[in-house]
Scaffold this motif. Sequence first.
Motif, PDB file in Angstrom:
ATOM      1  N   THR A 116      24.942  37.230  50.717  1.00 31.10           N
ATOM      2  CA  THR A 116      24.283  38.352  51.715  1.00 31.10           C
ATOM      3  C   THR A 116      25.567  39.182  51.932  1.00 31.10           C
ATOM      4  O   THR A 116      26.515  39.153  50.994  1.00 31.10           O
ATOM      5  N   THR A 117      25.193  40.516  51.481  1.00 31.76           N
ATOM      6  CA  THR A 117      26.645  41.311  51.049  1.00 31.76           C
ATOM      7  C   THR A 117      27.501  41.565  52.446  1.00 31.76           C
ATOM      8  O   THR A 117      29.036  41.234  51.826  1.00 31.76           O
ATOM      9  N   ALA A 118      27.156  40.483  54.100  1.00 30.75           N
ATOM     10  CA  ALA A 118      28.322  40.005  54.437  1.00 30.75           C
ATOM     11  C   ALA A 118      29.528  39.088  53.889  1.00 30.75           C
ATOM     12  O   ALA A 118      30.847  39.121  54.184  1.00 30.75           O
ATOM     13  N   GLU A 119      28.827  38.391  53.084  1.00 29.88           N
ATOM     14  CA  GLU A 119      29.425  37.308  52.267  1.00 29.88           C
ATOM     15  C   GLU A 119      30.407  38.060  51.590  1.00 29.88           C
ATOM     16  O   GLU A 119      31.034  36.793  50.454  1.00 29.88           O
ATOM     17  N   ILE A 120      29.978  38.643  50.326  1.00 31.86           N
ATOM     18  CA  ILE A 120      30.993  39.403  49.599  1.00 31.86           C
ATOM     19  C   ILE A 120      32.204  39.599  50.295  1.00 31.86           C
ATOM     20  O   ILE A 120      32.697  39.767  48.961  1.00 31.86           O
ATOM     21  N   LEU A 121      31.771  40.564  51.187  1.00 28.09           N
ATOM     22  CA  LEU A 121      32.807  41.321  51.650  1.00 28.09           C
ATOM     23  C   LEU A 121      34.045  40.436  51.429  1.00 28.09           C
ATOM     24  O   LEU A 121      35.562  41.015  50.736  1.00 28.09           O
ATOM     25  N   PRO A 122      34.101  39.546  51.855  1.00 31.06           N
ATOM     26  CA  PRO A 122      35.904  38.993  51.611  1.00 31.06           C
ATOM     27  C   PRO A 122      36.312  38.623  49.980  1.00 31.06           C
ATOM     28  O   PRO A 122      37.557  38.749  50.213  1.00 31.06           O
ATOM     29  N   PHE A 123      35.033  38.167  48.963  1.00 31.54           N
ATOM     30  CA  PHE A 123      35.709  38.619  47.805  1.00 31.54           C
ATOM     31  C   PHE A 123      35.939  39.446  47.166  1.00 31.54           C
ATOM     32  O   PHE A 123      37.266  40.192  46.442  1.00 31.54           O
ATOM     33  N   LEU A 124      36.231  41.018  48.448  1.00 28.13           N
ATOM     34  CA  LEU A 124      36.555  42.273  48.086  1.00 28.13           C
ATOM     35  C   LEU A 124      37.546  42.165  48.548  1.00 28.13           C
ATOM     36  O   LEU A 124      38.748  42.727  47.602  1.00 28.13           O
ATOM     37  N   ASP A 125      38.304  41.356  49.094  1.00 26.96           N
ATOM     38  CA  ASP A 125      39.279  41.633  50.092  1.00 26.96           C
ATOM     39  C   ASP A 125      40.231  40.913  48.853  1.00 26.96           C
ATOM     40  O   ASP A 125      41.921  41.406  48.448  1.00 26.96           O
ATOM     41  N   ILE A 126      40.405  40.113  48.641  1.00 25.62           N
ATOM     42  CA  ILE A 126      40.443  39.218  47.276  1.00 25.62           C
ATOM     43  C   ILE A 126      40.831  40.408  46.265  1.00 25.62           C
ATOM     44  O   ILE A 126      42.151  40.145  45.499  1.00 25.62           O
ATOM     45  N   TRP A 127      39.813  40.579  45.886  1.00 25.91           N
ATOM     46  CA  TRP A 127      39.634  41.658  43.636  1.00 25.91           C
ATOM     47  C   TRP A 127      40.703  43.127  44.577  1.00 25.91           C
ATOM     48  O   TRP A 127      41.250  42.681  43.794  1.00 25.91           O
ATOM     49  N   LEU A 128      40.697  43.267  45.800  1.00 25.48           N
ATOM     50  CA  LEU A 128      40.985  44.071  45.982  1.00 25.48           C
ATOM     51  C   LEU A 128      42.792  44.737  46.684  1.00 25.48           C
ATOM     52  O   LEU A 128      42.695  45.667  47.049  1.00 25.48           O
ATOM     53  N   GLN A 129      43.049  43.231  46.521  1.00 26.00           N
ATOM     54  CA  GLN A 129      44.375  43.176  47.313  1.00 26.00           C
ATOM     55  C   GLN A 129      45.878  44.055  47.293  1.00 26.00           C
ATOM     56  O   GLN A 129      46.898  44.165  47.914  1.00 26.00           O
ATOM     57  N   ASP A 130      45.867  44.551  45.590  1.00 27.74           N
ATOM     58  CA  ASP A 130      46.321  45.104  45.342  1.00 27.74           C
ATOM     59  C   ASP A 130      45.988  46.795  45.338  1.00 27.74           C
ATOM     60  O   ASP A 130      46.992  47.519  45.087  1.00 27.74           O
ATOM     61  N   GLN A 131      44.890  47.163  45.725  1.00 31.17           N
ATOM     62  CA  GLN A 131      44.674  48.267  46.094  1.00 31.17           C
ATOM     63  C   GLN A 131      45.546  48.653  47.863  1.00 31.17           C
ATOM     64  O   GLN A 131      45.654  47.803  48.849  1.00 31.17           O
ATOM     65  N   GLU A 132      45.042  50.212  47.597  1.00 34.57           N
ATOM     66  CA  GLU A 132      45.383  50.703  48.763  1.00 34.57           C
ATOM     67  C   GLU A 132      44.577  50.886  49.764  1.00 34.57           C
ATOM     68  O   GLU A 132      43.599  50.118  49.284  1.00 34.57           O
ATOM     69  N   PRO A 133      45.147  50.532  51.200  1.00 34.28           N
ATOM     70  CA  PRO A 133      43.774  50.338  52.213  1.00 34.28           C
ATOM     71  C   PRO A 133      43.346  50.889  52.238  1.00 34.28           C
ATOM     72  O   PRO A 133      41.653  51.107  52.347  1.00 34.28           O
ATOM     73  N   ARG A 134      43.395  52.329  52.033  1.00 31.72           N
ATOM     74  CA  ARG A 134      42.248  53.599  52.625  1.00 31.72           C
ATOM     75  C   ARG A 134      40.766  53.290  50.941  1.00 31.72           C
ATOM     76  O   ARG A 134      40.241  53.096  51.718  1.00 31.72           O
ATOM     77  N   PHE A 135      42.008  53.309  50.356  1.00 30.20           N
ATOM     78  CA  PHE A 135      40.755  53.192  48.702  1.00 30.20           C
ATOM     79  C   PHE A 135      39.552  51.592  48.822  1.00 30.20           C
ATOM     80  O   PHE A 135      38.532  51.141  48.443  1.00 30.20           O
ATOM     81  N   ILE A 136      40.407  50.926  49.554  1.00 28.25           N
ATOM     82  CA  ILE A 136      40.026  48.745  50.754  1.00 28.25           C
ATOM     83  C   ILE A 136      38.939  49.549  51.608  1.00 28.25           C
ATOM     84  O   ILE A 136      37.450  48.684  51.488  1.00 28.25           O
ATOM     85  N   LYS A 137      39.095  49.964  52.084  1.00 27.50           N
ATOM     86  CA  LYS A 137      37.542  50.120  53.094  1.00 27.50           C
ATOM     87  C   LYS A 137      37.213  51.255  52.521  1.00 27.50           C
ATOM     88  O   LYS A 137      36.023  51.065  52.895  1.00 27.50           O
ATOM     89  N   LYS A 138      36.944  52.050  51.626  1.00 25.11           N
ATOM     90  CA  LYS A 138      36.241  53.193  51.010  1.00 25.11           C
ATOM     91  C   LYS A 138      34.393  52.106  50.138  1.00 25.11           C
ATOM     92  O   LYS A 138      33.622  52.346  50.458  1.00 25.11           O
ATOM     93  N   VAL A 139      35.349  51.206  49.172  1.00 23.28           N
ATOM     94  CA  VAL A 139      34.886  49.968  48.630  1.00 23.28           C
ATOM     95  C   VAL A 139      34.105  49.484  49.011  1.00 23.28           C
ATOM     96  O   VAL A 139      32.935  49.046  48.956  1.00 23.28           O
ATOM     97  N   LYS A 140      35.000  48.768  50.647  1.00 20.15           N
ATOM     98  CA  LYS A 140      33.434  47.951  51.813  1.00 20.15           C
ATOM     99  C   LYS A 140      32.562  48.753  52.425  1.00 20.15           C
ATOM    100  O   LYS A 140      31.534  48.457  52.318  1.00 20.15           O
TER     101      LYS A 140
END
Length: 350
Positions: free
Chosen positions: A18-42
């Motif tokens: 599910t989309t909810a289950e994918i969000l934690p993987f986004l945290d790992i993938w985007l860990q070096d990105q700006e918080p604002r950008f991470i929020k936008k991607v999610k």
Amino acid sequence: MSVKITTVTKLAPQYSRTTAEILPFLDIWLQDQEPRFIKKVKKIFEQAAVDKRYSIMSPEEVFNQTSFEEKNNIYIREGIKLGTECLQSALKKANWKPEELDYIITVSCTGIMIPSMDAYIINALNLRQDIVRLPVTEMGCAAGISGMIYAKNFLKANPGKRAAVIAVESPTATFQLNDFSMANIVSAAIFGDGAACVLLSSLDDDKGPEMIAEEMYHFYDAIPMMGFNLTNSGLQMVLDVEVPKNIEQHFPEIIHPFLLKHGFKINDIDHLIFHPGGKKIIDTVETLFGDLGKNISETKNILREYGNMSSATVLYVLERHMEKPLGTGELGLMLSFGPGFSAQRVLLKW
């Protein structure tokens, strides 16, 4: 002599999240990105109107550093398996024997294999040695309907024959781990993997809705809007933000002249069997046709339950309509869009 759609089947790959289950993987993938950008991607993922998506790879494999060769080998292995099993299921559903097929069309744009998938399926199912084969490889989301159009042309010229169109797509195999562009992110948010098979016939005894008209429509000067760049790390998505707007501008030319040529108006169409390219395209279609009392509920349902599976997606929508007890004489309009830029249209009559 008429060409009818006898059967449609679908087959989802083994992995799903599910989309909810994918969000934690986004945290790992985007860990070096700006918080604002991470929020936008999610937010893009959460607002993509996709609740669940399937994949030939586990999320761990998708979000892991793998080479183009490694990803493509998975695409080949799983693609052949999905295509073979999907055709097998369709033949069983239609009560056809494998040797009764005269024409096989395989459709895919999300990986590379030579020989093409149809050659493997011929061997796996012992299809006839004189079967005519056609791989359709570079038409993207439009290719499911393109394959049906090619099949109809073959069957119309050869009465008493049968054809299979098999679409197998794995957009997740094209995900670029080191690409943080909007095209790669939006693609990951809306796309999923899947396979579908359509059986068509020009035999008088075979039943199903008739393909009474079909046409392609090509946009001028829109080539850079959608497609893939072939890079050292794989197939890199090209997806212009202006795609929905471009489609909206062309919609009247795509729909009305085509219907009028065959003696119909949009009011005559009972079922809109549209490819769910994404939420923005769905919103565009609803805005244009909502006032006419037309709905694309099954298109929205497929996007929500599976995501955009490129060429296979519109066939999932078609299967939903094939499963309904539709009345004799009811009309359906199939429509999909793809790189080039192009639109493919088929008019069906039950």
